[in-house]
Design a protein around this motif. Structure first.
Motif, PDB file in Angstrom:
ATOM      1  N   GLY A 182      44.854 -15.475 -22.939  1.00 42.96           N
ATOM      2  CA  GLY A 182      44.287 -14.231 -22.315  1.00 42.96           C
ATOM      3  C   GLY A 182      43.841 -13.268 -23.445  1.00 42.96           C
ATOM      4  O   GLY A 182      43.793 -12.022 -23.223  1.00 42.96           O
ATOM      5  N   GLN A 183      43.100 -13.914 -24.403  1.00 43.28           N
ATOM      6  CA  GLN A 183      42.487 -13.068 -25.649  1.00 43.28           C
ATOM      7  C   GLN A 183      41.049 -12.938 -25.574  1.00 43.28           C
ATOM      8  O   GLN A 183      40.320 -13.687 -24.785  1.00 43.28           O
ATOM      9  N   THR A 184      40.537 -11.800 -26.194  1.00 45.54           N
ATOM     10  CA  THR A 184      39.212 -11.806 -26.471  1.00 45.54           C
ATOM     11  C   THR A 184      39.084 -11.667 -28.043  1.00 45.54           C
ATOM     12  O   THR A 184      39.751 -11.230 -28.792  1.00 45.54           O
ATOM     13  N   VAL A 185      37.882 -12.362 -28.434  1.00 43.86           N
ATOM     14  CA  VAL A 185      37.622 -12.483 -29.767  1.00 43.86           C
ATOM     15  C   VAL A 185      36.377 -11.950 -29.933  1.00 43.86           C
ATOM     16  O   VAL A 185      35.332 -12.670 -29.452  1.00 43.86           O
ATOM     17  N   LEU A 186      36.066 -11.196 -30.935  1.00 44.07           N
ATOM     18  CA  LEU A 186      34.598 -10.536 -31.154  1.00 44.07           C
ATOM     19  C   LEU A 186      34.163 -10.856 -32.462  1.00 44.07           C
ATOM     20  O   LEU A 186      35.048 -10.781 -33.509  1.00 44.07           O
ATOM     21  N   VAL A 187      32.822 -11.441 -32.509  1.00 41.59           N
ATOM     22  CA  VAL A 187      32.349 -11.803 -33.494  1.00 41.59           C
ATOM     23  C   VAL A 187      31.048 -10.958 -33.853  1.00 41.59           C
ATOM     24  O   VAL A 187      30.383 -10.889 -33.050  1.00 41.59           O
ATOM     25  N   HIS A 188      31.077 -10.539 -35.137  1.00 43.70           N
ATOM     26  CA  HIS A 188      29.794  -9.837 -35.520  1.00 43.70           C
ATOM     27  C   HIS A 188      29.180 -10.214 -36.544  1.00 43.70           C
ATOM     28  O   HIS A 188      29.741 -10.509 -37.734  1.00 43.70           O
ATOM     29  N   GLY A 189      27.979 -10.748 -36.545  1.00 49.68           N
ATOM     30  CA  GLY A 189      27.325 -11.519 -37.485  1.00 49.68           C
ATOM     31  C   GLY A 189      27.956 -12.757 -37.996  1.00 49.68           C
ATOM     32  O   GLY A 189      28.180 -13.479 -37.009  1.00 49.68           O
ATOM     33  N   ASP A 190      28.427 -12.821 -38.888  1.00 53.56           N
ATOM     34  CA  ASP A 190      28.978 -14.289 -39.470  1.00 53.56           C
ATOM     35  C   ASP A 190      30.475 -14.099 -39.424  1.00 53.56           C
ATOM     36  O   ASP A 190      31.413 -14.837 -39.991  1.00 53.56           O
ATOM     37  N   SER A 191      31.196 -12.724 -39.062  1.00 50.29           N
ATOM     38  CA  SER A 191      32.542 -12.647 -39.303  1.00 50.29           C
ATOM     39  C   SER A 191      33.297 -12.630 -38.030  1.00 50.29           C
ATOM     40  O   SER A 191      32.712 -11.669 -37.023  1.00 50.29           O
ATOM     41  N   ILE A 192      34.685 -12.723 -37.891  1.00 53.20           N
ATOM     42  CA  ILE A 192      35.622 -12.524 -36.837  1.00 53.20           C
ATOM     43  C   ILE A 192      35.853 -10.969 -37.186  1.00 53.20           C
ATOM     44  O   ILE A 192      36.346 -10.508 -38.435  1.00 53.20           O
ATOM     45  N   VAL A 223      29.183 -21.645 -36.140  1.00 53.15           N
ATOM     46  CA  VAL A 223      29.379 -22.082 -37.365  1.00 53.15           C
ATOM     47  C   VAL A 223      28.395 -20.634 -37.920  1.00 53.15           C
ATOM     48  O   VAL A 223      27.550 -20.344 -37.757  1.00 53.15           O
ATOM     49  N   ARG A 224      29.232 -19.845 -38.881  1.00 48.24           N
ATOM     50  CA  ARG A 224      28.871 -18.654 -39.464  1.00 48.24           C
ATOM     51  C   ARG A 224      28.314 -17.966 -38.523  1.00 48.24           C
ATOM     52  O   ARG A 224      27.195 -17.130 -38.762  1.00 48.24           O
ATOM     53  N   GLY A 225      28.787 -17.740 -37.318  1.00 45.00           N
ATOM     54  CA  GLY A 225      28.581 -16.820 -36.245  1.00 45.00           C
ATOM     55  C   GLY A 225      27.437 -17.463 -35.406  1.00 45.00           C
ATOM     56  O   GLY A 225      26.894 -16.576 -34.470  1.00 45.00           O
ATOM     57  N   ARG A 226      26.770 -18.442 -35.494  1.00 41.99           N
ATOM     58  CA  ARG A 226      25.826 -19.004 -34.940  1.00 41.99           C
ATOM     59  C   ARG A 226      26.398 -19.947 -33.803  1.00 41.99           C
ATOM     60  O   ARG A 226      27.031 -21.061 -34.230  1.00 41.99           O
ATOM     61  N   TRP A 227      26.354 -19.608 -32.527  1.00 36.70           N
ATOM     62  CA  TRP A 227      26.856 -20.225 -31.300  1.00 36.70           C
ATOM     63  C   TRP A 227      25.865 -21.380 -31.081  1.00 36.70           C
ATOM     64  O   TRP A 227      24.840 -21.359 -30.708  1.00 36.70           O
ATOM     65  N   VAL A 228      26.568 -22.525 -30.886  1.00 42.64           N
ATOM     66  CA  VAL A 228      26.092 -23.680 -30.487  1.00 42.64           C
ATOM     67  C   VAL A 228      26.761 -24.520 -29.114  1.00 42.64           C
ATOM     68  O   VAL A 228      27.725 -24.761 -29.202  1.00 42.64           O
ATOM     69  N   PRO A 229      26.285 -24.066 -27.911  1.00 42.99           N
ATOM     70  CA  PRO A 229      27.047 -24.344 -26.749  1.00 42.99           C
ATOM     71  C   PRO A 229      26.876 -26.071 -26.563  1.00 42.99           C
ATOM     72  O   PRO A 229      26.173 -26.723 -27.095  1.00 42.99           O
ATOM     73  N   ARG A 230      27.541 -26.660 -25.759  1.00 35.50           N
ATOM     74  CA  ARG A 230      27.715 -28.003 -25.348  1.00 35.50           C
ATOM     75  C   ARG A 230      26.213 -28.463 -24.798  1.00 35.50           C
ATOM     76  O   ARG A 230      25.957 -29.658 -25.452  1.00 35.50           O
ATOM     77  N   ALA A 231      25.562 -27.758 -24.112  1.00 29.84           N
ATOM     78  CA  ALA A 231      24.289 -28.155 -23.555  1.00 29.84           C
ATOM     79  C   ALA A 231      23.408 -28.569 -24.955  1.00 29.84           C
ATOM     80  O   ALA A 231      22.522 -29.568 -25.128  1.00 29.84           O
TER      81      ALA A 231
END
Length: 445
Positions: free
Chosen positions: A53-63, A424-432
């Motif tokens: 039940g967590q939320t993780v926020l990423v801004h740019g390339d950092s958590i 990777v470094r904040g760049r999201w690559v989804p399964r599709a």
């Protein structure tokens, strides 16, 4: 890599996101993107625990924030990745990988880097440098190509590249000045050449690792400060090769390795291939071979056929060596020697990324728990690079290298192959996008 001051600036920028949004309306440069993983079970990798039940926020390339879903505000306009029923852990590392030399076709190079990423690998320590490769590292780490973060060893120190102790020391100084991340040791160095390299490496403050030259031996390499022992090189040889292991000797060498602060990169699955233990029909049936050039796969098959043509006595000795390697890896792990995940891909039947998932099974069969295996590819890698970077855990201030899974890898480490997406470094690559990239590579072969 970025300093603590830079990380603090990132956190401050996140706090000022509403102001930044207003600035965009006035024509200022757009703010760095924000991604929120919502309702996910987090494996922070600080200990063997899962936080639902967590939320993780990423801004740019950092958590920038990790906390219970109801206690974390998701900014307006953020990309939201639904994590319910899923597990978020740090990206994995390939600590003995290879990237193509600059002379390789550019598309092949990008395909290799994508294959790593498609299997959840967000950091690669390249272990055989070539002139011109540092530009590839810079482009990859700036995000100009879709790639794991790269750390690169320079061209190797071996019996052909090094001709004297003086030349070994000069080669160290040159590679340090050129900007390589570490030195790679191959077989063939004399004791005097190795010692000169080690002294110069200490003076230049550059780390070194890889193989243990025969003239040097394991104990001297430990004394000299060699950091990583890739393929567990030197250990089984010191303990007698294919001879029956003596428990007291194993315990003594484990203690020496632990006291020296050594790191072990096992590459177990590959060594089964190189010793002719693996069945060729099984190897040829690997579905991931469709991502490699046909002529390369044909060369792998031919090399393995030649191994299998060796006398049965040789193959039986190979099987004993492999059994000893498994026993020694288990003893090193139980004895507190630090293990780093690695496979030596691309190499014979070790396809980048996919080889990692085969390696995990061998580590488990050697007695490592899912937590210990995952730690070897996440938190431990972050500790190895702690002097220059911050990553390897799901925690504020860490680089946003993340792996979203559809099942819990702490229950079954094989679940790391059930990938819903990679960051990777904040760049999201989804399964599709992963699947589309893999199909494009397969179609080009």
């Amino acid at each position: 890599m970025r300093s603590i001051r830079r990380r603090a600036a990132v956190l401050l920028a996140f706090a000022l996101l509403p102001a930044a949004a207003g600035a965009r309306a006035q024509g200022a440069a757009p703010a760095e993107p924000v991604t929120a993983f919502v309702g996910v079970t987090v494996l922070p990798m600080d200990t063997s625990r899962a936080l639902p039940g967590q939320t993780v926020l990423v801004h740019g390339d950092s958590i920038v924030e990790v906390g219970p879903e109801r206690g974390v505000r998701v900014p307006a306009g953020a990309r939201v990745v639904q994590g319910r029923g899923r597990f978020l852990m740090p990206g994995l590392a390939e600590m003995h990988g290879h990237v193509p030399a600059p002379g390789a076709p550019a598309q092949y190079t990008e395909d290799v880097l994508f294959l790593y990423l498609a299997s959840g690998i967000t950091t690669v320590r390249g272990m055989l440098g070539a002139p011109g490769q540092l530009d590839l590292r810079a482009r990859a780490n700036r995000g100009e190509i879709l790639s794991p973060t790269l750390y690169l060893a320079g061209p190797s120190f071996n019996g052909n590249s090094v001709t004297s102790p003086e030349q070994a020391a000069e080669m160290v100084r040159r590679q340090k000045a050129e900007g390589w991340d570490l030195l790679k040791v191959h077989p063939g160095l004399t004791r005097a050449e190795y010692d000169a390299m080690a002294r110069a490496a200490r003076a230049e403050r550059i780390r070194f690792g890889g193989h243990v030259p025969e003239d040097v031996g394991l104990l001297r390499a430990l004394e000299a400060g060699q950091e990583t022992f890739d393929h567990m090189d030197g250990f089984v040889e010191y303990l007698g090769g294919d001879a029956e292991l003596h428990p007291d000797s194993v315990a003594a060498v484990v203690r020496r390795a632990r006291e020296a602060g050594a790191w072990i990169v096992p590459t177990m699955a590959l060594w089964e291939v190189l010793y002719g233990v693996a069945d060729l029909d099984s190897l040829r049936a690997f579905p991931e071979l469709r991502y490699m050039p046909r002529n390369q796969v044909d060369a792998w098959v031919q090399a393995h056929e030649q191994r299998l043509a060796a006398p049965e006595a040789d193959r039986a000795a190979g099987r004993r060596v492999i059994a000893n390697r498994m026993a020694v890896l288990g003893a090193l792990n139980r004895g507190g020697v630090r293990i780093l995940m690695g496979t030596d891909a691309p190499q014979q039947f070790s396809v980048p990324g996919f080889s990692l998932h085969r390696e995990l099974r061998r580590m488990a069969e050697a007695g490592m728990t899912p937590w210990e295996i995952l730690r070897s590819g996440t938190r431990s890698v972050g500790e190895y690079f702690a002097g220059s970077d911050r990553f390897g855990m799901v925690a504020p201030g860490h680089r946003a290298d993340l792996l979203l899974l559809d099942a819990d890898p702490l229950r079954d480490v094989g679940n790391v192959s059930r990938i819903a997406g990679v960051m990777v470094r904040g760049r999201w690559v989804p399964r599709a996008e992963i699947d589309a990239g893999l199909e494009r590579i397969a179609a080009s072969r």
